[in-house]
Design a protein around this motif. Structure first.
Motif, short mmCIF file in Angstrom:
data_model
loop_
_atom_site.label_atom_id
_atom_site.label_comp_id
_atom_site.label_asym_id
_atom_site.label_seq_id
_atom_site.Cartn_x
_atom_site.Cartn_y
_atom_site.Cartn_z
N UNK A 103 18.65 75.96 45.08
CA UNK A 103 19.47 77.07 45.00
C UNK A 103 19.67 77.49 43.03
N UNK A 104 19.74 78.33 43.25
CA UNK A 104 20.11 78.41 41.83
C UNK A 104 20.91 79.96 41.54
N UNK A 105 21.84 80.12 40.22
CA UNK A 105 22.47 81.20 40.11
C UNK A 105 21.63 82.61 39.97
N UNK A 156 27.50 87.59 39.79
CA UNK A 156 26.53 85.96 40.08
C UNK A 156 27.50 85.44 41.46
N UNK A 188 25.10 82.19 44.31
CA UNK A 188 23.99 81.28 43.88
C UNK A 188 22.95 82.15 45.88
N UNK A 244 20.16 79.44 56.08
CA UNK A 244 19.16 79.83 54.94
C UNK A 244 18.82 80.78 54.28
N UNK A 284 27.49 78.81 52.86
CA UNK A 284 28.15 77.22 52.96
C UNK A 284 29.11 78.46 53.54
N UNK A 309 37.58 73.46 51.07
CA UNK A 309 36.90 73.07 52.12
C UNK A 309 36.77 71.26 51.79
N UNK A 338 23.07 71.52 57.74
CA UNK A 338 21.81 71.74 57.43
C UNK A 338 21.94 70.90 56.22
N UNK A 353 29.36 72.45 46.74
CA UNK A 353 27.60 72.88 46.24
C UNK A 353 28.02 73.80 44.66
N UNK A 396 25.98 72.40 42.02
CA UNK A 396 24.44 73.74 41.39
C UNK A 396 25.17 74.17 39.53
N UNK A 444 22.28 72.65 36.36
CA UNK A 444 22.13 73.47 35.80
C UNK A 444 20.89 73.61 34.72
N UNK A 454 25.94 73.89 33.30
CA UNK A 454 27.74 74.18 33.13
C UNK A 454 28.48 73.72 33.85
#
Lengths: 455, 455
Positions: free
Chosen positions: A32-34, A41, A43, A130, A167, B43, B74, B167, B171, B175, B179
């Motif tokens: 995953x990446x921003x 922004x 993900x 995904x 998600x 969630x 997943x 999630x 991330x 990162x 962050x």
């Protein structure tokens, strides 16, 4: 929309000239990446830190060896090579639960397969949502003896994008009762779109009330323009990996000559715009005109559902047009979303190019599949012939190969019994979840009729 | 905060009276679910559709057989039984990458183990950030011959909660550059807290400027009150499964007699409040006073970090107090977050109860572990003796059992070389990622000194 699609399952044997066949080997890390796909922004599921994933440029006959390392924390992952026939390499098809277990976090799986036949393809995640998270990229297989003549080419990978995480989307859709995720917040061309501004706001009717976009250099949402010379022919390789949206693509002031569909050459025909559904690919030839200093909007809009998403736009940029100048004509208007006659008219223009074998004259067996949306225990599920697929934890391929019988051994019905009107889909109170398969002997022709009752 | 913790690794052999040992068997399904832990929808990772997961009530000597089915789409999942010694059942410890592979989606794993010793415990997810997502619950092991005398008991499972999904939190934190996720949006008692209102807003200083909470029946964020009789003794079993927050718990107008810590009886001592760090459990005895119609606030606040999270509150409700009435005294004020002398003073009151064997007089080996926060390739990583754990894809236990050597075979240093001042942690430019282990012969005593340089 009631569409009747006939699938004639045929095996086209293509003689591969493999004298110069090469090997393309890559190492991919999925994580995953921003990212800012549409200037907001979010993900993405990136490959080697990029979104979309790298474009694979292969030649028919090449062997691809892609080492995929799962750098996710807790999720499995797979990559499906959409459109590749995987002759002799079913384990490399990359469908989780069908041909392989998902690759566990920290593990590497090597996909090794031959791209036997030229065509415009793409690859994508095939596990959970995904693909919606952005796990996709182009897979171009060139012919060593290309029959089409053109001077340059561009890839246009189309997708839809939501601001909710994949998600959250998944949980919303799988809740009881289902909670709708809404229409996409944006459409992306090569992973780039805009949701909070319009590039065409300077036209009265082009911006839908949005403000004019301004981009800084290297903005992840800034469009990739298509720089062209006058009086040339360009091949646009177009693929749609949308989660929901059916799309229509047009280039202002230019006709498109459709020459390839889903990796097969077709008898060429000219249109002003093309419909493209998720999972489809097309190649179109675009002949540039003689004025070297114009710009033209390329538009991608929603068809088949009442749209609530602004068009994705990029620019056909003739070589002498100044960077700062804008197209002088507004973007093409996407055809009305519910003009189904137009959709059918487009579909009916598609015929195989000369040289392909004709479809078999008769079939040995037949499947009539009715696709319906149903409630099972108040969960909204799609079903075919009253069975909603529950993907088994053990992949079918391994289950069959090693005689594990880890799926429902009873086959679902080949025909949904009872009379029904496809415009008034049956309620199907007896819909169940299942993992049964249809078993056929090899070398037979099966006539598959898929009826979509999602009116 | 510089804390020096001495771990004396000892094996206490407890004779289990297993004449009446029973079996507790349950089937658990783990899946995401929308929930309102603090009056705002989020969630959670639920067990059988509930958050927190079910409380297990066992008796020492019982065998637990928990069939955990992964209903996630997943993600893998595991459950760690925090505080259970797993003597003879290391495969059931539930640490992903250490004792087992994560359970794949659709698969079921059966945890089978004996809870050999009475104590207050909990269980939680031990994969990625799944504990933060709410995968936890209480695990109470009663003694068949309880030495403590009390009239009733309550469980208080404490946790911290963020409005970002786990999630997203993951991330953000992973990162480059890191962050920060910020302080928790709320603290939860048995999965219930409030972030957009205060139950104590009716006091001038109790609500922190928030509006007074109003709850509807069955609100998932409404507190569970503790209903008590006067002149009785209650056992509060308290566990903290926070991701970040160190906590302090107090009951207005009542002293707490600490009788159990981390599943071991301790020499009883009385305090006005207890500090509890993540992973710890305590039992305290609370003697109710003689007035049957009062209500008192139970408060849980943040210690050890400058807090930006309001106290979690619930009510000690004497039997004759009307439901609609509020406590007349404000909630206890959580001790100042940086009053470390107070923290140490509390820790130093904890001694084993009579009857436990004394710690070994000497050790055969020693580990001196320095815990530091480091930058590796601009990623923020915690490290011990300059090695940041990279959990191997193949679990250590299987790797050792089947001689797979699927981890770094070089052991990390037993002592971090070089002089350092723990109040000025070393920069550690040579910090690396690794998966090495310390190997010791069995039956020896190792003196483990953990130095926390996170000042």
């Amino acid at each position: 929309m009631a569409a009747i699609v006939l699938w004639l399952v045929t095996v086209v044997v293509v003689a591969v000239h493999s004298a110069s066949a090469g090997v393309i080997e890559s190492e991919w890390e999925v994580g995953y990446k921003f990212w800012w796909p549409d200037c907001k922004e979010g993900i993405v599921m990136a490959i080697n830190g990029k979104f979309p994933g790298p474009t694979i440029n292969a030649v028919a006959g090449d062997t691809l060896i892609i080492h995929v390392t799962n750098k996710l924390s807790t999720e499995g992952v797979v990559i499906h090579w959409h459109g590749i026939r995987q002759i002799g390499t079913p384990w490399a098809d990359g469908a989780a639960g069908v041909t392989q277990c998902a690759i566990s976090p920290g593990e590497t799986f090597t996909y090794s397969f031959t791209v036997d036949k030229a065509g415009t393809h793409f690859y994508h995640g095939h596990y959970g949502m995904q693909r919606s998270a952005g796990l996709y990229g182009m897979l171009i297989v060139r012919s060593p003896k290309e029959r089409l003549r053109y001077d340059g080419e561009f890839n246009l990978l189309l997708s839809d994008w939501w601001h909710q995480s994949s998600h959250l989307q998944e949980l919303l859709l799988s809740s009881s009762p289902m909670r709708w995720i809404g229409e996409p917040h944006s459409l992306l061309i090569n992973g780039r779109g805009q949701s909070n501004c319009s590039q065409a706001a300077y036209f009265d009717k082009g911006g839908g009330g949005l403000k004019q976009c301004t981009f800084r250099e290297n903005d992840q949402c800034a469009p990739e323009t298509l720089r062209v010379e006058p009086n040339r022919v360009y091949r646009l390789r177009i693929a749609s990996t949308t989660a929901l949206a059916s799309l229509n693509l047009a280039v202002e002031g230019h006709q498109l000559e459709v020459v390839e569909a889903d990796g097969n050459y077709v008898a060429p025909f000219k249109v002003n715009d093309i419909d493209i559904y998720s999972g489809e690919t097309y190649s179109v030839l675009l002949r540039t005109n003689s004025i070297p200093s114009t710009k033209h909007w390329i538009s991608v809009g929603v068809r088949g559902r009442k749209p609530n998403t602004t068009q994705a736009l990029t620019v056909l940029h003739y070589v002498d047009a100044p960077d700062a100048e804008r197209p002088i004509h507004p973007p093409p208007v996407t055809p009305r979303w519910d003009d189904y006659d137009r959709s059918k008219s487009f579909s009916k223009k598609i015929f195989a190019a000369k040289g392909y074998p004709p479809p078999p004259e008769k079939s040995d067996d037949q499947l009539i599949l009715l696709n319906t949306q149903n409630l099972i225990d108040n969960y909204t599920k799609w079903a075919i012939n009253n069975v909603s697929l529950s993907v088994p934890a053990t992949p079918y391929l391994g289950s069959i190969r090693y005689k594990l019988s880890a799926y429902d051994l009873k086959s679902p019905g080949k025909v949904l019994k009872g009379d029904y009107d496809i415009m008034k889909p049956p309620v199907n109170p007896n819909t169940t979840k299942g993992s049964g398969v249809y078993n056929f002997p090899s070398e037979i022709v099966v006539d598959v009729i898929l009826q979509n009752a999602n009116v």
